[in-house]
Design an enzyme around this catalytic site. Structure first.
Site, PDB file in Angstrom:
ATOM      1  N   HIS A  15     -41.916  -2.260 -59.792  1.00  0.00           N
ATOM      2  CA  HIS A  15     -40.597  -3.273 -59.892  1.00  0.00           C
ATOM      3  C   HIS A  15     -40.551  -4.188 -60.744  1.00  0.00           C
ATOM      4  O   HIS A  15     -40.048  -5.132 -60.408  1.00  0.00           O
ATOM      5  CB  HIS A  15     -40.070  -3.396 -58.226  1.00  0.00           C
ATOM      6  CG  HIS A  15     -39.677  -2.193 -57.516  1.00  0.00           C
ATOM      7  ND1 HIS A  15     -38.383  -1.568 -57.561  1.00  0.00           N
ATOM      8  CD2 HIS A  15     -40.321  -1.394 -56.859  1.00  0.00           C
ATOM      9  CE1 HIS A  15     -38.134  -0.758 -56.727  1.00  0.00           C
ATOM     10  NE2 HIS A  15     -39.317  -0.413 -56.227  1.00  0.00           N
ATOM     11  N   ASP A  17     -40.465  -3.496 -64.245  1.00  0.00           N
ATOM     12  CA  ASP A  17     -39.841  -3.226 -65.564  1.00  0.00           C
ATOM     13  C   ASP A  17     -38.422  -3.718 -65.929  1.00  0.00           C
ATOM     14  O   ASP A  17     -38.079  -3.889 -67.004  1.00  0.00           O
ATOM     15  CB  ASP A  17     -40.078  -1.647 -65.959  1.00  0.00           C
ATOM     16  CG  ASP A  17     -39.519  -0.742 -65.076  1.00  0.00           C
ATOM     17  OD1 ASP A  17     -38.853  -1.096 -63.906  1.00  0.00           O
ATOM     18  OD2 ASP A  17     -39.339   0.457 -65.054  1.00  0.00           O
ATOM     19  N   SER A  46     -34.470  28.310 -63.093  1.00  0.00           N
ATOM     20  CA  SER A  46     -35.330  27.166 -62.738  1.00  0.00           C
ATOM     21  C   SER A  46     -36.188  27.895 -61.495  1.00  0.00           C
ATOM     22  O   SER A  46     -35.557  28.609 -60.640  1.00  0.00           O
ATOM     23  CB  SER A  46     -34.479  25.998 -61.781  1.00  0.00           C
ATOM     24  OG  SER A  46     -35.431  25.315 -60.784  1.00  0.00           O
ATOM     25  N   GLY A  98     -38.786  15.130 -56.573  1.00  0.00           N
ATOM     26  CA  GLY A  98     -38.589  14.092 -55.624  1.00  0.00           C
ATOM     27  C   GLY A  98     -39.713  13.499 -55.096  1.00  0.00           C
ATOM     28  O   GLY A  98     -39.479  12.667 -53.868  1.00  0.00           O
ATOM     29  N   ALA A  99     -40.787  13.451 -55.252  1.00  0.00           N
ATOM     30  CA  ALA A  99     -41.937  13.063 -54.706  1.00  0.00           C
ATOM     31  C   ALA A  99     -42.507  11.728 -55.163  1.00  0.00           C
ATOM     32  O   ALA A  99     -43.354  10.971 -54.690  1.00  0.00           O
ATOM     33  CB  ALA A  99     -43.192  14.051 -54.741  1.00  0.00           C
ATOM     34  N   ASP A 148     -41.153   4.930 -66.338  1.00  0.00           N
ATOM     35  CA  ASP A 148     -41.500   6.425 -66.110  1.00  0.00           C
ATOM     36  C   ASP A 148     -41.349   7.198 -67.610  1.00  0.00           C
ATOM     37  O   ASP A 148     -42.430   8.028 -67.783  1.00  0.00           O
ATOM     38  CB  ASP A 148     -40.202   7.247 -65.396  1.00  0.00           C
ATOM     39  CG  ASP A 148     -40.535   6.682 -63.983  1.00  0.00           C
ATOM     40  OD1 ASP A 148     -41.203   6.035 -63.500  1.00  0.00           O
ATOM     41  OD2 ASP A 148     -39.323   6.767 -63.087  1.00  0.00           O
ATOM     42  N   TYR A 197     -32.860   0.776 -54.394  1.00  0.00           N
ATOM     43  CA  TYR A 197     -33.286   0.511 -55.778  1.00  0.00           C
ATOM     44  C   TYR A 197     -32.504  -0.314 -56.458  1.00  0.00           C
ATOM     45  O   TYR A 197     -32.403  -1.548 -57.008  1.00  0.00           O
ATOM     46  CB  TYR A 197     -33.690   1.736 -56.301  1.00  0.00           C
ATOM     47  CG  TYR A 197     -34.239   1.372 -57.705  1.00  0.00           C
ATOM     48  CD1 TYR A 197     -35.877   1.157 -57.865  1.00  0.00           C
ATOM     49  CD2 TYR A 197     -33.553   1.294 -58.873  1.00  0.00           C
ATOM     50  CE1 TYR A 197     -36.321   1.186 -59.244  1.00  0.00           C
ATOM     51  CE2 TYR A 197     -33.958   1.281 -60.204  1.00  0.00           C
ATOM     52  CZ  TYR A 197     -35.458   1.107 -60.504  1.00  0.00           C
ATOM     53  OH  TYR A 197     -36.020   0.882 -61.512  1.00  0.00           O
TER      54      TYR A 197
HETATM   55  C1  GAF Z   1     -38.586   3.916 -60.529  1.00  0.00           C
HETATM   56  C2  GAF Z   1     -38.084   3.415 -61.698  1.00  0.00           C
HETATM   57  F1  GAF Z   1     -37.437   4.847 -62.431  1.00  0.00           F
HETATM   58  C3  GAF Z   1     -38.974   2.794 -62.790  1.00  0.00           C
HETATM   59  O1  GAF Z   1     -38.201   2.331 -63.951  1.00  0.00           O
HETATM   60  C4  GAF Z   1     -39.481   1.673 -62.019  1.00  0.00           C
HETATM   61  O2  GAF Z   1     -38.586   0.461 -61.905  1.00  0.00           O
HETATM   62  C5  GAF Z   1     -40.116   2.072 -60.824  1.00  0.00           C
HETATM   63  O3  GAF Z   1     -38.946   2.631 -59.971  1.00  0.00           O
HETATM   64  C6  GAF Z   1     -40.585   0.870 -59.906  1.00  0.00           C
HETATM   65  O4  GAF Z   1     -41.707   0.247 -60.547  1.00  0.00           O
HETATM   66  O5  GAF Z   1     -39.728   4.919 -60.872  1.00  0.00           O
END
Ligand code: GAF
Length: 348
Positions: A15, A17, A46, A98-99, A148, A197
């Site tokens: 958290h 980025d 799929s 989704g994991a 990610d 989030y």
């Molecule tokens: C998720 C988000 F996609 C990332 O960008 C990042 O904020 C993460 O949560 C938390 O570090 O994976």
């Protein structure tokens, strides 16, 4: 034509980025695979959902299914002026969905890399990252940062990536060969809490605005203490986490895995207490892994369920995974899974 797109594990820097702080992820050897050929429209089967879906390239309408990741990538490419044709093929692989291991970013990168190859788009890795992120943010509608997509595109076998998400400068740091990353999926799907989030992101961004700063890297603890309570709590966590990423980078360079592990566990309890994104399931894993001799453990990714990781001696990884899984299944009803993974190359 075939594309292999890994999942990702974030070693530390959680958290951070979306306030342009530091992260330290790796791509891991669990993959999304697309196999197919060029075509006039898109038709994909799929393996996960056991269904075939199709769309034509002039009809990019969100439909609330897995196909939105494919449509989102086309939408982003068209927006940027690229003109790839279609695909007929199949999508599968062993990366769990989704994991909390970034199956959606992995799928988007697989699509963009496939189109890059099939239609000679000449996209650099960074361009693929930004296109996949645009698809996720603006088409799928998830307000994620760059962690990610970057990990999946830039992964390197045997290394973690130290990334400054502000400047996008990065450095590969060797990961010790005798240490394994034990990933534990709690069985609790993480999409369930996407609104939490977004809330964290809004508060953290507002906290930065209140301080007149562009990035959390520039914020001191003294400045944090002047903010109203919730802002101070969230941004305070982020500021400490940025510092821990730098500490882990230094410890890894010295081969000091004991210190790395301690920092990871400390990071877990900080995010649990002050950022509120852990869960009983994730905490259970972190406690058990440490009791059973891991170097350290923490949740990885957004939290709210999903997965946690532990650093363990390579020869004990399977044994620890089995032991924790057994205890976990006596304590919780969700079907959990563990994976022993290693840092791997990015999408190819
Ligand atoms: C998720 C988000 F996609 C990332 O960008 C990042 O904020 C993460 O949560 C938390 O570090 O994976």
């Amino acid at each position: 034509m075939r594309v292999l797109s890994p999942g990702r594990v974030n070693l530390i820097g959680e958290h951070t980025d979306y306030t342009f702080g530091y992260v330290m992820p790796m791509a891991v050897n669990l993959y999304t695979v697309i196999e197919g050929e060029k075509a006039g429209d898109v038709k994909l089967y799929s393996e996960h959902f056991n269904e075939e879906k199709a769309f034509s390239l002039n009809e990019l309408v969100r439909e609330g299914s897995w196909m939105d990741y494919v449509k989102g990538v086309y939408w982003a490419l068209f927006e940027e002026g690229y003109k790839p044709g279609g695909i007929h093929g199949r999508v599968g692989g062993n990366l769990p969905l989704g994991a909390g291991l970034s199956s959606s970013a992995s799928f988007e990168l697989a699509v963009v890399a496939f189109l890059n190859k099939a239609y000679n788009l000449n996209l650099s890795r960074l361009e693929m990252v930004l296109l996949a992120k645009k698809a996720e943010n603006e088409f799928v509608g998830v307000p994620c940062g760059i962690l990610d997509q970057f990990s999946i595109a830039f992964g390197k076998k045997g290394h973690v990536i130290f990334l400054d998400t502000d400047t996008l400068e990065y450095e590969y740091i060797p990961f010790p060969e005798d240490v394994s990353v034990l990933v534990f999926y709690t069985g609790v799907k993480r999409e369930l809490a996407s609104s939490a989030y977004a809330e964290r992101k809004e508060v953290a961004e507002e906290a930065l605005r209140l301080l007149g700063k562009r990035t959390s890297k520039e914020v001191s603890e003294e400045e944090v203490s002047r903010l109203p309570a919730l802002y101070a709590r969230y941004l305070g966590y982020i500021v400490r986490e940025n510092r821990r990423v730098l500490e882990v980078r230094d410890a890894l360079k010295e081969g000091d895995i004991t210190t790395v592990g301690e920092i990871l566990t400390r990071a877990h309890w900080d995010i649990a207490k002050n950022y509120g994104v852990s869960s009983d399931e994730l905490d259970f894993f972190v406690r058990k892994a440490n009791e059973l001799g891991a170097y350290g453990a923490r949740l990885t990714g957004a939290g709210f369920g999903g997965s946690a990781i532990a650093l363990v001696d390579r020869e004990r990884a399977e044994e620890l995974g089995r032991a924790i899984l057994g205890e976990y299944q006596r304590a919780f009803p969700w079907r959990a899974e563990y994976f022993v993974v290693e840092p791997s190359d990015g999408v190819e």
